[in-house]
Scaffold this motif. Structure first.
Motif, mmCIF file in Angstrom:
data_model
loop_
_atom_site.group_PDB
_atom_site.id
_atom_site.type_symbol
_atom_site.label_atom_id
_atom_site.label_comp_id
_atom_site.label_asym_id
_atom_site.label_seq_id
_atom_site.Cartn_x
_atom_site.Cartn_y
_atom_site.Cartn_z
ATOM 1 N N ARG A 1 32.791 26.086 55.967
ATOM 2 C CA ARG A 1 31.592 26.616 56.618
ATOM 3 C C ARG A 1 31.197 27.961 56.009
ATOM 4 N N CYS A 2 32.175 28.824 55.744
ATOM 5 C CA CYS A 2 31.879 30.112 55.113
ATOM 6 C C CYS A 2 31.303 29.899 53.713
ATOM 7 N N PHE A 3 31.864 28.951 52.988
ATOM 8 C CA PHE A 3 31.373 28.610 51.647
ATOM 9 C C PHE A 3 29.929 28.136 51.723
ATOM 10 N N ASP A 4 29.615 27.289 52.696
ATOM 11 C CA ASP A 4 28.256 26.773 52.856
ATOM 12 C C ASP A 4 27.265 27.895 53.164
ATOM 13 N N LEU A 5 27.653 28.822 54.033
ATOM 14 C CA LEU A 5 26.744 29.898 54.428
ATOM 15 C C LEU A 5 26.462 30.846 53.262
ATOM 16 N N CYS B 1 33.596 11.126 58.805
ATOM 17 C CA CYS B 1 34.552 12.053 59.415
ATOM 18 C C CYS B 1 34.406 13.464 58.858
ATOM 19 N N VAL B 2 33.536 13.652 57.857
ATOM 20 C CA VAL B 2 33.201 14.983 57.348
ATOM 21 C C VAL B 2 31.681 15.127 57.372
ATOM 22 N N LYS B 3 31.211 16.361 57.232
ATOM 23 C CA LYS B 3 29.776 16.595 57.223
ATOM 24 C C LYS B 3 29.132 15.972 55.987
ATOM 25 N N SER B 4 27.916 15.510 56.169
ATOM 26 C CA SER B 4 27.142 15.010 55.038
ATOM 27 C C SER B 4 26.796 16.165 54.114
ATOM 28 N N LYS C 1 39.300 12.066 51.228
ATOM 29 C CA LYS C 1 40.754 12.157 51.142
ATOM 30 C C LYS C 1 41.212 13.448 50.475
ATOM 31 N N ASN C 2 40.476 13.933 49.497
ATOM 32 C CA ASN C 2 40.951 15.041 48.665
ATOM 33 C C ASN C 2 40.063 16.280 48.705
ATOM 34 N N HIS C 3 39.131 16.356 49.668
ATOM 35 C CA HIS C 3 38.163 17.454 49.626
ATOM 36 C C HIS C 3 38.849 18.810 49.764
ATOM 37 N N SER C 4 38.368 19.748 48.965
ATOM 38 C CA SER C 4 38.896 21.106 48.948
ATOM 39 C C SER C 4 37.819 22.019 48.393
ATOM 40 N N LEU C 5 38.045 23.319 48.469
ATOM 41 C CA LEU C 5 37.079 24.280 47.943
ATOM 42 C C LEU C 5 36.931 24.117 46.438
ATOM 43 N N ILE C 6 38.034 23.804 45.760
ATOM 44 C CA ILE C 6 37.985 23.591 44.313
ATOM 45 C C ILE C 6 37.113 22.387 43.974
ATOM 46 N N LEU C 7 37.283 21.284 44.709
ATOM 47 C CA LEU C 7 36.490 20.082 44.449
ATOM 48 C C LEU C 7 35.024 20.330 44.777
ATOM 49 N N ASP C 8 34.736 21.071 45.851
ATOM 50 C CA ASP C 8 33.346 21.400 46.187
ATOM 51 C C ASP C 8 32.683 22.180 45.055
ATOM 52 N N GLY D 1 46.571 13.085 52.309
ATOM 53 C CA GLY D 1 45.153 13.382 52.320
ATOM 54 C C GLY D 1 44.508 13.133 53.667
ATOM 55 N N PHE D 2 43.166 13.085 53.675
ATOM 56 C CA PHE D 2 42.364 12.893 54.887
ATOM 57 C C PHE D 2 42.674 13.961 55.938
ATOM 58 N N ARG D 3 42.940 15.194 55.468
ATOM 59 C CA ARG D 3 43.228 16.288 56.396
ATOM 60 C C ARG D 3 41.918 16.900 56.878
ATOM 61 N N GLN D 4 41.821 17.118 58.174
ATOM 62 C CA GLN D 4 40.610 17.690 58.766
ATOM 63 C C GLN D 4 40.981 18.878 59.655
ATOM 64 N N GLY D 5 41.790 19.804 59.140
ATOM 65 C CA GLY D 5 42.259 20.942 59.916
ATOM 66 C C GLY D 5 41.184 21.994 60.122
ATOM 67 N N TRP D 6 41.429 22.898 61.076
ATOM 68 C CA TRP D 6 40.454 23.941 61.404
ATOM 69 C C TRP D 6 40.301 24.933 60.249
ATOM 70 N N ALA D 7 41.384 25.193 59.507
ATOM 71 C CA ALA D 7 41.318 26.156 58.409
ATOM 72 C C ALA D 7 40.362 25.677 57.323
ATOM 73 N N ARG D 8 40.484 24.392 56.953
ATOM 74 C CA ARG D 8 39.599 23.828 55.941
ATOM 75 C C ARG D 8 38.156 23.840 56.441
ATOM 76 N N THR D 9 37.940 23.523 57.715
ATOM 77 C CA THR D 9 36.596 23.525 58.286
ATOM 78 C C THR D 9 35.991 24.925 58.252
#
Length: 460
Positions: A272-276, A401-404, A435-442, A260-268
């Motif tokens: 971001r697309c999901f947020d927009l 380490c992630v956006k609020s 640690k476990n954030h993902s599009l599914i969890l969001d 876990g605790f992955r902060q890769g560019w793909a997830r970012t």
């Protein structure tokens, strides 16, 4: 527990969802067969349609929280959850039924029958004790240890309306650990392998922190694991069962070397697309509500309508968060920051309503579109409290380490926080999200937020 896209879901919950989906599919097919007589229905069309209908309806109600156990749920909350499922499901089912390829030739009585069957299924699932509903699938659990940690594990597994396991007992370890659990449940000392075999144990939870000096036999744990028995330590137990990373069992090495605790560019990029997309949609839908809210604030307490406050975001950088003003204009006239509480006397009458319904948070969608926040993430805190909490709570800075987020995992799992102790408790949920954030969890958090607002569960 099953791990689905880094998030843990209870096995018995998935079994309940599958059981209800199959049941709804079967009764819909039966209704079609009975009401289509004497002519035979076109099963090549009806079967896929019935399957899609059942899958959509059960998925919708799972997202609305019908299948998620809630600790110490009151009768009011249970009724609210069932009522919410019915209010949402019936109109959606009516619309979906009209879009099905066989809807034009189906008699109106079939549509009424399907809606009645759906309502009956939801009522049964919502009102019947979940432990009884999952009785055929309850795993047998052995807790290794008899001390405070074992007592804590037992307490979490036996909360009201949350019992989804059968605890066979507590196995004492060598070293004379103090007995703080119910002595009735303590088993005679013996071989772990023999106890697991004799009591038909499915899962072993190791509730012992000290494992040196022969306190715990790693060889016996390995033998159990190789025999197909699930083995959980304290950290894994709280992460999988409670959806939190416990501070009292957390080590820096686990953060570094653990999964876990992955902060890769793909997830970012995906986040971001999901947020927009979702943020823009929500802003358009919420525009009328925001306009009415602004007028009510102006009428009751005058300008300003909005309230901007400095908060700490990703990487410790500060930004100004925008909210509807829910407190009096002189709420902090002395200049000293104070915790906002659920029954704060500084809140206006309109403020109480918009805070209860989370309407005061809607202007933060502009922060999301600006890239300062995300829809889902740890709630941003004020710099004054961040400095205080960082000194008093270990690993508090990890949440930055992630956006609020406008909403978060901690907000849908824990009540309103107004103290350092509450902040420490919520941090454990924030660490789980980091640690476990993902599009599914969001997506799950957004659905849970709607449920919390509509049913009054969780935060107040």
């Amino acid at each position: 527990m099953l791990k689905v896209f880094s998030h843990y879901l209870p096995t018995h919950t998935l079994q309940q969802v599958l059981f209800d989906a199959v049941t709804l599919f079967a009764v819909v097919v039966a209704a079609i067969a009975l009401q289509s007589a004497p002519s035979a229905p076109d099963w090549a069309v009806c079967l896929p349609s019935a399957l899609a209908f059942a899958a959509i309806m059960i998925t919708l109600n799972a997202a609305m929280g019908l299948y998620r156990p809630v600790y110490q749920r009151s009768h009011r909350q249970a009724f609210a959850r069932v009522a919410l499922s019915l209010v949402v499901s019936v109109p959606v089912a009516y619309v979906i039924f009209g879009l099905l390829p066989w809807a034009e030739i189906a008699p109106h009585s079939l549509q009424i029958s399907v809606l009645i069957l759906l309502c009956s299924l939801l009522l049964v699932r919502g009102l019947v004790n979940q432990r009884q509903a999952a009785g055929l699938f309850i795993p047998r659990v052995l807790i290794v240890g008899t001390g405070r940690d074992a007592q804590m594990v037992h307490h979490d597994l036996t909360r009201p309306l949350q019992r989804s396991v059968e605890i066979v007992g507590f196995l004492p370890v060598s070293g004379g650990e103090r007995i703080e659990v119910d002595p009735v449940g303590v088993l005679p000392p013996g071989s772990l392998v023999d106890v697991v075999r004799n009591l038909r144990v499915d899962e072993v939870i190791v509730a012992v922190r000290e494992r040196r000096g022969g306190v715990l036999s790693l060889r016996e744990l390995l033998d159990c694991k190789l025999a197909g028995i699930r083995i959980l330590d304290l950290s894994s137990f709280f992460e999988r069962v409670q959806g939190q990373v416990r501070l009292d069992s957390l080590r820096a090495s686990w953060l570094i070397y653990g999964d876990g605790f992955r902060q890769g560019w793909a997830r970012t990029f995906v986040k971001r697309c999901f947020d927009l997309v979702v943020g823009t949609t929500l802003l358009i839908l919420a525009a009328p509500i925001m306009l009415v809210t602004a007028l009510l604030i102006l009428i009751e307490d005058g300008a300003p309508i909005f309230y901007a406050q400095e908060r700490v975001g990703r990487g410790g950088r500060t930004f100004r968060v925008v909210k509807f003003r829910s407190m009096r204009r002189d709420a902090e006239k002395d200049g000293k920051p104070r915790w906002a509480t659920s029954n704060d006397d500084r809140v206006t009458r309109i403020g109480k309503i918009i805070r209860k319904l989370r309407i005061d948070e809607l202007p933060q969608l502009f922060n999301v579109l600006a890239g300062e926040m995300s829809l889902v993430g740890p709630r941003p805190e004020r710099p004054y409290f961040v400095d205080q909490l960082t000194q008093q709570i270990p690993f508090y800075a990890v949440r930055h380490c992630v956006k609020s987020g406008v909403t978060g995992w901690a907000q849908v799992r824990y009540q309103y926080g107004a103290s350092v102790d509450d902040a420490a408790e919520k941090l454990q949920y924030d660490l789980y999200y980091v640690k476990n954030h993902s599009l599914i969890l969001d997506t799950l958090v957004l659905f849970e937020t709607v449920r919390v607002v509509l049913t009054g569960e969780g935060a107040h």
